[in-house]
Design an enzyme around this catalytic site. Structure first.
Site, PDB file in Angstrom:
ATOM      1  CD  GLU A 339      -2.791  -1.196   2.439  1.00 20.40           C
ATOM      2  OE1 GLU A 339      -3.964  -1.553   2.284  1.00 20.40           O
ATOM      3  OE2 GLU A 339      -2.298  -0.930   3.534  1.00 20.40           O
TER       4      GLU A 339
HETATM    5  C1  TNX Z   1      -4.371  -4.100   4.593  1.00 18.81           C
HETATM    6  S1  TNX Z   1      -2.619  -6.318   4.286  1.00 18.81           S
HETATM    7  C2  TNX Z   1      -3.126  -3.792   5.110  1.00 18.81           C
HETATM    8  C3  TNX Z   1      -3.027  -3.327   6.481  1.00 18.81           C
HETATM    9  C4  TNX Z   1      -4.355  -3.222   7.156  1.00 18.81           C
HETATM   10  C5  TNX Z   1      -5.226  -4.385   6.770  1.00 18.81           C
HETATM   11  C6  TNX Z   1      -6.533  -4.438   7.463  1.00 18.81           C
HETATM   12  C7  TNX Z   1      -1.604  -5.287   4.158  1.00 18.81           C
HETATM   13  C8  TNX Z   1      -0.345  -5.767   3.684  1.00 18.81           C
HETATM   14  N1  TNX Z   1      -1.953  -4.037   4.465  1.00 18.81           N
HETATM   15  O1  TNX Z   1      -2.367  -2.097   6.523  1.00 18.81           O
HETATM   16  O2  TNX Z   1      -4.149  -3.220   8.528  1.00 18.81           O
HETATM   17  O3  TNX Z   1      -5.431  -4.337   5.388  1.00 18.81           O
HETATM   18  O4  TNX Z   1      -7.184  -5.637   7.189  1.00 18.81           O
END
Ligand code: TNX
Length: 533
Positions: A339
């Site tokens: 992300e």
């Molecule tokens: C996605 S999964 C994220 C996290 C969040 C999560 C909540 C991932 C690698 N990144 O930053 O906490 O979703 O489900």
């Protein structure tokens, strides 16, 4: 009346037979459950399902006279001590630990075809022997032995017994070498005691990797001597504005040692270049504009980025990775990489090209979230896949292509293994961006053929992440992890031939009295036939 008259003569005979049956114990409500409770747990009723379970002969019964015999080795003795620590309080028996003797319970290392984590449990009226070629195997065998004993064995006060282990042989080894659970200690901080409690729960299901998500926008959780404000300031809050916290190096070592005593390797994660607000708030210099943002206590993602063009970013990464690697006996260092919505693609690639070699320089292997496959994964790196059914074909293909090029995969599909997903619309905790994930959905898939185009040899295993935006206590952790975590463990450990929801749900249900005895909070999913008392 006439009808009654005609039946009257028969009544005494029927009553008489009923009384006879009752005297024989057939209808006596108290007697039947007691008789059932006394039958030892069948050898195949273990979670995760063993590779092979062959019942034979009469059970072994632990008594006041039972001894625990271990090889003359400090490590085997430690496993024996761990076992007696479980058995003594509930049986009330002395269970002396000796390095000689026959009969009773024996933990024995031997050459054999067990692999790094496999074991054999053999039980007959003379004793129970756990054999393995490495201590981890003995430890996993002890977990199987635990589950073959009545759930009351988990209690801390003396229980009635009897303490029988069904006769026969279990031969067992894992399908995958990486069987992980992740705990997000950043969004909410969890104490050393809370982490140890979770480690004990993971060990019961033969999970062998504990991934700790140590940094994110909402908090930095590990002391770094060369950048002290990361923990002291960046660790001072959490989602919702609570006090946060961080692990001193000694506390972190304590977690690592405790995990090792349960044969779990700790995989520390410093999430970069996104998810870095806590670091950016702690040091103005890390920001491209030289201005530190405020600490963050919300739950948005994707707004922060390290400054890719600045040299100080790599000085920071080098210091943090060096200090963390020095605290890490394990093989892996997770550098996040998910992300990074505020980092341009070119910057992301540049950043990963510069940071992965730092991990190697300090002797560790890179793990990254699967977005790493959009850059240049280092030789030997592992990518952790967290997509879902709806992930685009292009993104899946990119991960599969990396896998064909040699990048190993850890599977954490968000719509299967994310333990923070709500079970249903009425689950109080958790989030739902990947959909609701009930127990059957979580269990009912095969890591071996999950990602189209990824060779089965690229699959190193599975991991169940638990993100903590909505979780603040151990009871919260457990409510989301149980009963899905044992299913994740089974996906990682058991041969695919044993994988079957219709039989699994009964084995899973039988774990509930054990969770009750251990004080583990869990979700009573209507999909699981829980015992009624
Ligand atoms: C996605 S999964 C994220 C996290 C969040 C999560 C909540 C991932 C690698 N990144 O930053 O906490 O979703 O489900």
């Amino acid at each position: 009346m006439r009808r009654n008259h005609s039946t009257t003569p028969r009544t005494p005979r029927i009553l008489g037979s009923l009384l006879l049956l009752a005297a024989a114990g057939v209808f006596t409500l108290g007697a039947a459950p007691a008789a059932r409770a006394a039958a030892p747990t069948p050898l195949d009723q273990v979670v995760p399902a063993p590779a092979s379970a062959k019942p034979a002969g009469a059970p072994y019964r632990i008594t006041r006279a039972t001894g625990v015999h271990v090889d003359d080795s400090a490590e085997v003795r430690r496993i024996g001590t761990y076992l007696t620590g479980i058995l003594r309080p509930s049986t009330g028996y002395p269970l002396p630990l000796t390095d000689h003797g026959t009969g009773g319970i024996r933990l024995h290392l031997a050459q054999g075809d067990f692999g790094a984590e496999g074991y054999r449990v053999h039980s007959d009226p003379a004793g129970v022997t756990i054999t393995a070629s490495a201590p981890a195997g003995l430890f996993h065998g002890v977990q199987t032995l635990r589950q073959l004993l009545p759930a009351a064995v988990e209690r801390k006060t003396v229980q009635p017994g009897p303490w029988q282990i069904a006769g026969g042989t279990v031969e067992d080894h894992p399908r995958y070498s990486y069987r992980g659970a992740m705990l997000d200690v950043s969004r909410h901080f969890f104490t050393v005691g809370q982490v140890k409690r979770y480690i004990d729960q993971l060990a019961l299901y033969k999970i062998n990797e504990l991934h700790l998500h140590l940094s994110d926008d909402q908090g930095w959780r590990i002391a770094v001597d060369s950048w002290p404000r990361l923990a002291a300031y960046g660790g001072s809050t959490e989602v919702g504005g609570g006090r946060g916290g961080y692990y001193t190096k000694d506390q972190y070592r304590e977690i690592v040692a405790y995990a090792a005593s349960r044969y779990l390797e700790v995989v520390p994660e410093i999430d970069m270049p996104g998810h870095t607000n806590a670091a950016l708030a702690s040091y103005a210099d890390l920001n491209c504009n030289g201005v530190a943002p405020p600490l963050y206590t919300g739950t948005e993602v994707g707004f922060s980025s390290l400054c890719v063009p600045k040299q100080v970013t790599y000085d920071f990464a080098d210091d943090v990775i060096r200090e963390l690697a020095a605290l890490t006996p394990g093989r892996y260092l997770h550098i996040g990489g998910d992300e990074a919505h505020s980092t341009s693609h070119d910057d992301y690639v540049t950043f990963m090209d510069r940071v992965q070699p730092i991990v190697a320089r300090y002797g560790k292997t890179v793990i990254g979230w699967h977005q790493l496959t959009g850059a240049h994964p280092a030789e030997g790196a592992l990518a952790q896949y967290w997509g879902l059914d709806g992930t685009s074909a292009t993104e899946k293909a990119q991960v599969a292509q990396a896998a064909r090029n040699g990048t190993g995969l850890i599977l954490s599909p968000a719509d299967r293994l994310y333990l923070d997903m709500k079970y249903t619309s009425s689950t109080r905790l958790g989030t739902k961006w990947a959909g609701y994930v009930e127990v059957q959905r979580s269990y009912d898939w095969d890591p071996g053929d999950y990602l189209p185009g990824a060779p089965s040899s690229s699959i190193r295993g599975v991991e169940a992440p638990l993100w903590s935006e909505t979780l603040a206590t151990s009871a919260d952790i457990e409510y989301m992890a149980f009963p899905r975590l044992p299913g994740a463990a089974e996906l990682g450990w058991s041969p695919s031939a044993t994988h079957d929801w219709t039989t699994y749900k009964h084995r899973l249900a039988a774990q509930a009295p054990r969770w009750d005895a251990l004080g583990i909070t869990y979700y009573r999913s209507p999909q699981v036939p829980w015992p009624t008392n």
